[in-house]
Design a protein around this motif. Structure first.
Motif, PDB file in Angstrom:
ATOM      1  N   GLN A  48       0.831  -1.201   0.000  1.00 56.99           N
ATOM      2  CA  GLN A  48       0.000   0.000   0.000  1.00 56.99           C
ATOM      3  C   GLN A  48       0.868   1.255   0.000  1.00 56.99           C
ATOM      4  O   GLN A  48       0.499   2.265  -0.609  1.00 56.99           O
ATOM      5  CB  GLN A  48      -0.936   0.000   1.205  1.00 56.99           C
ATOM      6  N   ALA A  49       2.016   1.185   0.644  1.00 53.55           N
ATOM      7  CA  ALA A  49       2.934   2.329   0.623  1.00 53.55           C
ATOM      8  C   ALA A  49       3.415   2.591  -0.805  1.00 53.55           C
ATOM      9  O   ALA A  49       3.490   3.747  -1.249  1.00 53.55           O
ATOM     10  CB  ALA A  49       4.121   2.068   1.542  1.00 53.55           C
ATOM     11  N   GLU A  89      11.761  -2.040  -2.041  1.00 53.70           N
ATOM     12  CA  GLU A  89      10.881  -3.205  -1.979  1.00 53.70           C
ATOM     13  C   GLU A  89      10.326  -3.545  -3.354  1.00 53.70           C
ATOM     14  O   GLU A  89      10.184  -4.720  -3.717  1.00 53.70           O
ATOM     15  CB  GLU A  89       9.732  -2.944  -1.000  1.00 53.70           C
ATOM     16  N   LEU A  90       9.992  -2.541  -4.140  1.00 53.57           N
ATOM     17  CA  LEU A  90       9.489  -2.788  -5.489  1.00 53.57           C
ATOM     18  C   LEU A  90      10.598  -3.292  -6.400  1.00 53.57           C
ATOM     19  O   LEU A  90      10.373  -4.161  -7.244  1.00 53.57           O
ATOM     20  CB  LEU A  90       8.878  -1.501  -6.056  1.00 53.57           C
ATOM     21  N   ALA A  91      11.798  -2.753  -6.212  1.00 52.56           N
ATOM     22  CA  ALA A  91      12.930  -3.197  -7.020  1.00 52.56           C
ATOM     23  C   ALA A  91      13.289  -4.651  -6.741  1.00 52.56           C
ATOM     24  O   ALA A  91      13.762  -5.373  -7.620  1.00 52.56           O
ATOM     25  CB  ALA A  91      14.137  -2.301  -6.761  1.00 52.56           C
ATOM     26  N   ALA A  92      13.045  -5.091  -5.516  1.00 56.41           N
ATOM     27  CA  ALA A  92      13.390  -6.465  -5.140  1.00 56.41           C
ATOM     28  C   ALA A  92      12.335  -7.475  -5.566  1.00 56.41           C
ATOM     29  O   ALA A  92      12.590  -8.686  -5.532  1.00 56.41           O
ATOM     30  CB  ALA A  92      13.591  -6.549  -3.626  1.00 56.41           C
ATOM     31  N   ASP A  93      11.163  -7.011  -5.947  1.00 58.50           N
ATOM     32  CA  ASP A  93      10.058  -7.915  -6.263  1.00 58.50           C
ATOM     33  C   ASP A  93       9.299  -7.393  -7.485  1.00 58.50           C
ATOM     34  O   ASP A  93       8.316  -6.660  -7.343  1.00 58.50           O
ATOM     35  CB  ASP A  93       9.129  -8.010  -5.044  1.00 58.50           C
ATOM     36  N   PRO A  94       9.735  -7.751  -8.695  1.00 53.13           N
ATOM     37  CA  PRO A  94       9.055  -7.257  -9.908  1.00 53.13           C
ATOM     38  C   PRO A  94       7.565  -7.581  -9.947  1.00 53.13           C
ATOM     39  O   PRO A  94       6.775  -6.795 -10.473  1.00 53.13           O
ATOM     40  CB  PRO A  94       9.815  -7.962 -11.030  1.00 53.13           C
ATOM     41  N   ALA A  95       7.170  -8.734  -9.387  1.00 48.85           N
ATOM     42  CA  ALA A  95       5.745  -9.069  -9.368  1.00 48.85           C
ATOM     43  C   ALA A  95       4.968  -8.086  -8.500  1.00 48.85           C
ATOM     44  O   ALA A  95       3.861  -7.653  -8.859  1.00 48.85           O
ATOM     45  CB  ALA A  95       5.556 -10.500  -8.867  1.00 48.85           C
ATOM     46  N   LEU A  96       5.547  -7.727  -7.366  1.00 53.46           N
ATOM     47  CA  LEU A  96       4.923  -6.719  -6.511  1.00 53.46           C
ATOM     48  C   LEU A  96       4.863  -5.382  -7.238  1.00 53.46           C
ATOM     49  O   LEU A  96       3.842  -4.679  -7.192  1.00 53.46           O
ATOM     50  CB  LEU A  96       5.711  -6.572  -5.211  1.00 53.46           C
ATOM     51  N   ALA A  97       5.946  -5.031  -7.918  1.00 54.97           N
ATOM     52  CA  ALA A  97       5.979  -3.758  -8.657  1.00 54.97           C
ATOM     53  C   ALA A  97       4.888  -3.725  -9.719  1.00 54.97           C
ATOM     54  O   ALA A  97       4.201  -2.711  -9.882  1.00 54.97           O
ATOM     55  CB  ALA A  97       7.347  -3.555  -9.283  1.00 54.97           C
ATOM     56  N   ARG A  98       4.702  -4.837 -10.441  1.00 54.11           N
ATOM     57  CA  ARG A  98       3.672  -4.872 -11.475  1.00 54.11           C
ATOM     58  C   ARG A  98       2.288  -4.738 -10.856  1.00 54.11           C
ATOM     59  O   ARG A  98       1.433  -4.006 -11.369  1.00 54.11           O
ATOM     60  CB  ARG A  98       3.785  -6.187 -12.265  1.00 54.11           C
ATOM     61  N   VAL A 100       1.450  -3.298  -8.049  1.00 53.23           N
ATOM     62  CA  VAL A 100       1.262  -1.935  -7.554  1.00 53.23           C
ATOM     63  C   VAL A 100       1.018  -0.962  -8.703  1.00 53.23           C
ATOM     64  O   VAL A 100       0.108  -0.127  -8.646  1.00 53.23           O
ATOM     65  CB  VAL A 100       2.481  -1.495  -6.715  1.00 53.23           C
ATOM     66  N   VAL A 101       1.817  -1.063  -9.757  1.00 52.76           N
ATOM     67  CA  VAL A 101       1.657  -0.148 -10.894  1.00 52.76           C
ATOM     68  C   VAL A 101       0.295  -0.337 -11.551  1.00 52.76           C
ATOM     69  O   VAL A 101      -0.378   0.647 -11.905  1.00 52.76           O
ATOM     70  CB  VAL A 101       2.797  -0.353 -11.906  1.00 52.76           C
ATOM     71  N   ASP A 102      -0.134  -1.574 -11.702  1.00 53.59           N
ATOM     72  CA  ASP A 102      -1.454  -1.817 -12.293  1.00 53.59           C
ATOM     73  C   ASP A 102      -2.554  -1.195 -11.436  1.00 53.59           C
ATOM     74  O   ASP A 102      -3.525  -0.628 -11.966  1.00 53.59           O
ATOM     75  CB  ASP A 102      -1.693  -3.322 -12.447  1.00 53.59           C
ATOM     76  N   ARG A 103      -2.413  -1.300 -10.127  1.00 55.19           N
ATOM     77  CA  ARG A 103      -3.401  -0.692  -9.239  1.00 55.19           C
ATOM     78  C   ARG A 103      -3.418   0.828  -9.392  1.00 55.19           C
ATOM     79  O   ARG A 103      -4.483   1.449  -9.429  1.00 55.19           O
ATOM     80  CB  ARG A 103      -3.092  -1.046  -7.782  1.00 55.19           C
ATOM     81  N   LEU A 140       7.713   0.893 -15.425  1.00 53.87           N
ATOM     82  CA  LEU A 140       8.558   0.740 -14.235  1.00 53.87           C
ATOM     83  C   LEU A 140       8.824  -0.717 -13.862  1.00 53.87           C
ATOM     84  O   LEU A 140       9.975  -1.084 -13.590  1.00 53.87           O
ATOM     85  CB  LEU A 140       7.929   1.490 -13.062  1.00 53.87           C
ATOM     86  N   PRO A 141       7.808  -1.601 -13.856  1.00 47.75           N
ATOM     87  CA  PRO A 141       8.084  -2.995 -13.440  1.00 47.75           C
ATOM     88  C   PRO A 141       9.091  -3.720 -14.324  1.00 47.75           C
ATOM     89  O   PRO A 141       9.771  -4.640 -13.857  1.00 47.75           O
ATOM     90  CB  PRO A 141       6.702  -3.660 -13.524  1.00 47.75           C
ATOM     91  N   ASP A 142       9.195  -3.325 -15.588  1.00 42.47           N
ATOM     92  CA  ASP A 142      10.149  -3.973 -16.479  1.00 42.47           C
ATOM     93  C   ASP A 142      11.576  -3.491 -16.251  1.00 42.47           C
ATOM     94  O   ASP A 142      12.530  -4.099 -16.752  1.00 42.47           O
ATOM     95  CB  ASP A 142       9.759  -3.724 -17.943  1.00 42.47           C
TER      96      ASP A 142
END
Length: 297
Positions: A48-49, A89-98, A100-103, A140-142
Motif C-alpha cells: 500500500q505504501a 521493496e518494489l525493485a526487489a520484487d518485480p511481481a509486486l511492482a507490477r 502496484v503499478v497496475d493498481r 517501471l516494473p520492467d
C-alpha cells in the motif's frame, strides 16, 4: 490527519491514508499522499505504501508540469524523502511492482484529475508530457530488476529497514505519546495552563485585577512532542496585558497514554515575543520579569 498518519496503530494509519485518498482536497493537492505513503510504510504495509507513493508521484508530477510555483520542488523533496523507504521493496520484487503499478493506473484512470484534464484540453507539448509520465510509470516494473546490482539492492533494502525502524522508534518509544493523541493532549494542557494563569494572583496583580482573556502565544515542545513551556498572552478587564510563562511537565503512562500535566507559573513578563532575546529563557534574560514567590507557582 498528519498526526494520525504518524500513529503507532497500523490500522489507524491505514484508515487515515484511505480517507486521504477519498478526500476531494487531494485532487487539488496530490502531494498530500506522500506523507500518507511514508506513514503506511512505517506501519508495515509495503504494497500500500508503494501504491500511495507512485500515485502521489504521478499526480503531483502532472501538477508540476502545468503550474508555476513550488509544485516541482515539493515533488523533488518528497521523492528524496519517500523513495529510499519504498522503492527498494518494489525493485526487489518485480511481481509486486507490477501489481502496484497496475493498481495505480487503474485507480488513476477511474477517477478525475484536474491536471490531466487541463493538459489534454491544452494539447500539444502539455499532453505529450502527460503521456510520457504515464508511459514511464507503466514501464517501471520492467526496469526495476535491471537498474541495481544485487549487492546494491541488498544494501538499499537494509538501509530502508533501518530508517523505518528509526522512525518507528522515535514515534513509539516508551514515554512518547502516540501521535494520534497529541492534539487532544495539547488542548488539555493549554486549557489547564490558561486556567492557572487566569486565577493566579501574580498574574492578576500584573493586569490590575480580574483576567478577561488568555490565549497561547508560543509553545516550546519537549521530546515527547508535548509542550514543556507555554507563553500565554493575558489581558485583564483593565485593558492591561502581560505574558505568563508556564512550565509544563507532562505525564505519559507505560502504555503511552496521556495521564496529566503539572503546570506551574515560571514568571510574568512585559516583553512580547518580538522583543525577547533569541534562544534565551525570558524569565532569566528579562530583568523586569516577575517570578512567583516560593509556594505560589
Amino acid at each position: 490527519m498528519d498526526e494520525r498518519l504518524r500513529s503507532c496503530d497500523a490500522a489507524l494509519v491505514l484508515r487515515a491514508a484511505n480517507e486521504m485518498l477519498d478526500d476531494p482536497a487531494t485532487l487539488g493537492d496530490p502531494a498530500r499522499l506522500f506523507p500518507a505513503a511514508i506513514g503506511v510504510r512505517t506501519a508495515g504495509d509495503k504494497e500500500q505504501a508503494g501504491f500511495l507513493y507512485l500515485l502521489a508521484r504521478l499526480r503531483a508530477s502532472r501538477q508540476a508540469l502545468l503550474e508555476q510555483g513550488d509544485a516541482a520542488q515539493v515533488v523533488s523533496v518528497m521523492t528524496m524523502t519517500a523513495a529510499p523507504l519504498i522503492l527498494p521493496e518494489l525493485a526487489a520484487d518485480p511481481a509486486l511492482a507490477r501489481r502496484v503499478v497496475d493498481r495505480v493506473l487503474a485507480w488513476d484512470k477511474a477517477r478525475p484529475d484536474p491536471f490531466r484534464e487541463r493538459a489534454l484540453a491544452r494539447g500539444g507539448e502539455a499532453a505529450a508530457n502527460i503521456a510520457k509520465l504515464e508511459a514511464s510509470l507503466a514501464g517501471l516494473p520492467d526496469q526495476v530488476g535491471t537498474r541495481l546490482s544485487p549487492d546494491t539492492l541488498r544494501t538499499r533494502l537494509a538501509q530502508a529497514e533501518q530508517e523505518v525502524a528509526r522512525i518507528r522508534h522515535s514515534q513509539c518509544q516508551a514515554g512518547t505519546l502516540d501521535a494520534a493523541d497529541l492534539a487532544a493532549a495539547r488542548s488539555r494542557i493549554e486549557r489547564d495552563a490558561a486556567q492557572l494563569a487566569a486565577k493566579h494572583p501574580l498574574v492578576q496583580r500584573q493586569v490590575d485585577g480580574p483576567v478577561r482573556t488568555v490565549r497561547v502565544g508560543a509553545t516550546e515542545l519537549g521530546p515527547s512532542q508535548l509542550p514543556r513551556r507555554l507563553t500565554l498572552v493575558v489581558e485583564g478587564n483593565s485593558g492591561k496585558r502581560t505574558y505568563a510563562e508556564v512550565d509544563v511537565a507532562p505525564v505519559v503512562d507505560a502504555q503511552r497514554r496521556f495521564e496529566s500535566a503539572r503546570v506551574a507559573l515560571a514568571c510574568v513578563t512585559g516583553q512580547w515575543l518580538g522583543q525577547r532575546e533569541a534562544l534565551k529563557d525570558v524569565c532569566v534574560s528579562d530583568p523586569q520579569a516577575v517570578k512567583p514567590a516560593e509556594g505560589e507557582r
